[in-house]
Enzyme design. Sequence first.
Site, mmCIF file in Angstrom:
data_model
loop_
_atom_site.group_PDB
_atom_site.id
_atom_site.type_symbol
_atom_site.label_atom_id
_atom_site.label_comp_id
_atom_site.label_asym_id
_atom_site.label_seq_id
_atom_site.Cartn_x
_atom_site.Cartn_y
_atom_site.Cartn_z
ATOM 1 N N CYS A 189 0.859 -1.184 0.000
ATOM 2 C CA CYS A 189 0.000 0.000 0.000
ATOM 3 C C CYS A 189 0.898 1.239 0.000
ATOM 4 O O CYS A 189 1.375 1.646 1.068
ATOM 5 C CB CYS A 189 -0.910 -0.027 1.230
ATOM 6 S SG CYS A 189 -1.798 1.504 1.546
ATOM 7 N N CYS B 260 0.164 3.941 2.507
ATOM 8 C CA CYS B 260 0.484 3.497 3.870
ATOM 9 C C CYS B 260 1.968 3.684 4.159
ATOM 10 O O CYS B 260 2.346 4.089 5.264
ATOM 11 C CB CYS B 260 0.093 2.035 4.071
ATOM 12 S SG CYS B 260 -1.662 1.688 3.854
#
Length: 90
Positions: free
Chosen positions: A11, A14
Site C-alpha cells: 500500500c 500506507c
Amino acid sequence: LVIIYFTANNCPPCVMIGPIYQDLAELDDFNEKGVQFLKVNVNDHPDIATKFNVDGWPTFLFIKDGEVINDIVGGNAAKNGLYDDVMKYA
C-alpha cells in the site's frame, strides 16, 4: 483517546504516512495526554478491519470511551489532517 491505524501490505499511501504516524506516537504532548496509537495490518488481521467496517487504507479511527468519534481515510487526507485531529480529540 485511542487511534487505530489500519495499513496493508503493498500500500504505497500506507508507506508514505507510516513514518508520520510513528512520529506522532512518539510526541510527548500526546503521551502526556494518554493518547494510545495502535497499528493493524489488515492482511494479518482482516477480522479487526471487518469489525470496524474498514475497507480502505490507510484508515485512522479515533476511539474515545469505546465509540468511534472520527475517521480519516486515505494517505493524503491523513497527511493533511492527522496531527490536527489528534490535537482536537486528545
